[in-house]
Design a protein around this motif. Structure first.
Motif, short mmCIF file in Angstrom:
data_model
loop_
_atom_site.label_atom_id
_atom_site.label_comp_id
_atom_site.label_asym_id
_atom_site.label_seq_id
_atom_site.Cartn_x
_atom_site.Cartn_y
_atom_site.Cartn_z
N UNK A 4 74.42 -1.49 -24.62
CA UNK A 4 74.16 -1.34 -23.18
C UNK A 4 74.78 -2.47 -22.38
N UNK A 5 74.65 -3.68 -22.86
CA UNK A 5 75.20 -4.82 -22.12
C UNK A 5 76.71 -4.69 -21.95
N UNK A 6 77.40 -4.30 -23.00
CA UNK A 6 78.85 -4.11 -22.92
C UNK A 6 79.21 -2.98 -21.97
N UNK A 7 78.45 -1.90 -22.03
CA UNK A 7 78.69 -0.77 -21.12
C UNK A 7 78.49 -1.19 -19.67
N UNK A 8 77.49 -2.01 -19.40
CA UNK A 8 77.24 -2.50 -18.04
C UNK A 8 78.38 -3.39 -17.56
N UNK A 9 78.85 -4.27 -18.43
CA UNK A 9 79.95 -5.15 -18.06
C UNK A 9 81.23 -4.36 -17.82
N UNK A 10 81.51 -3.37 -18.66
CA UNK A 10 82.69 -2.52 -18.47
C UNK A 10 82.60 -1.77 -17.14
N UNK A 11 81.43 -1.25 -16.83
CA UNK A 11 81.22 -0.55 -15.57
C UNK A 11 81.45 -1.48 -14.39
N UNK A 12 80.94 -2.69 -14.46
CA UNK A 12 81.11 -3.66 -13.38
C UNK A 12 82.59 -3.99 -13.18
N UNK A 13 83.33 -4.12 -14.25
CA UNK A 13 84.76 -4.41 -14.16
C UNK A 13 85.49 -3.25 -13.49
N UNK A 14 85.16 -2.02 -13.89
CA UNK A 14 85.80 -0.85 -13.27
C UNK A 14 85.51 -0.80 -11.77
N UNK A 15 84.26 -1.04 -11.39
CA UNK A 15 83.90 -1.03 -9.98
C UNK A 15 84.63 -2.14 -9.21
N UNK A 16 84.70 -3.30 -9.79
CA UNK A 16 85.38 -4.43 -9.16
C UNK A 16 86.85 -4.12 -8.96
N UNK A 17 87.49 -3.57 -9.98
CA UNK A 17 88.90 -3.21 -9.88
C UNK A 17 89.14 -2.13 -8.83
N UNK A 18 88.23 -1.19 -8.74
CA UNK A 18 88.41 -0.05 -7.83
C UNK A 18 88.09 -0.39 -6.37
N UNK A 19 87.09 -1.25 -6.16
CA UNK A 19 86.67 -1.45 -4.78
C UNK A 19 86.34 -2.86 -4.37
N UNK A 20 86.62 -3.81 -5.23
CA UNK A 20 86.32 -5.20 -4.90
C UNK A 20 84.84 -5.52 -5.04
N UNK A 21 84.49 -6.71 -4.65
CA UNK A 21 83.13 -7.21 -4.81
C UNK A 21 82.11 -6.31 -4.11
N UNK A 22 82.49 -5.78 -2.95
CA UNK A 22 81.55 -4.95 -2.19
C UNK A 22 81.14 -3.69 -2.94
N UNK A 23 81.97 -3.23 -3.86
CA UNK A 23 81.68 -2.00 -4.60
C UNK A 23 80.72 -2.22 -5.77
N UNK A 24 80.51 -3.47 -6.13
CA UNK A 24 79.70 -3.77 -7.31
C UNK A 24 78.24 -3.96 -6.90
N UNK A 25 77.46 -2.92 -7.10
CA UNK A 25 76.02 -3.01 -6.91
C UNK A 25 75.36 -2.74 -8.25
N UNK A 26 74.17 -3.25 -8.43
CA UNK A 26 73.50 -3.03 -9.71
C UNK A 26 73.25 -1.54 -9.95
#
Length: 58
Positions: A4-26
């Motif tokens: 789960x932790x790795x999946x969460x980190x991968x998801x956060x990276x994808x969101x960051x790449x796609x939309x910047x910091x503003x796109x990364x919400x928990x």
């Protein structure tokens, strides 16, 4: 299957790449990882610690 932790980190990276910091919400990190939107809260104490660029994320 990644943990789960790795999946969460991968998801956060994808969101960051796609939309910047503003796109990364928990909520979006959890949904992107295919887990409950509350899962990031259980796996990290703060949003900063969820950040893939955070030293504590490793």
């Amino acid at each position: 299957m990644p943990d789960t932790r790795s999946a969460l980190l991968d998801s956060a990276i994808r969101l960051l790449d796609a939309g910047g910091v503003e796109a990364v919400t928990l909520r979006e990190v959890g949904l992107g990882a295919g887990v409950s939107h509350n899962a990031p809260y259980k796996h990290s104490r703060t949003r900063k610690r969820c950040s893939p660029r955070s030293p504590r994320a490793n």
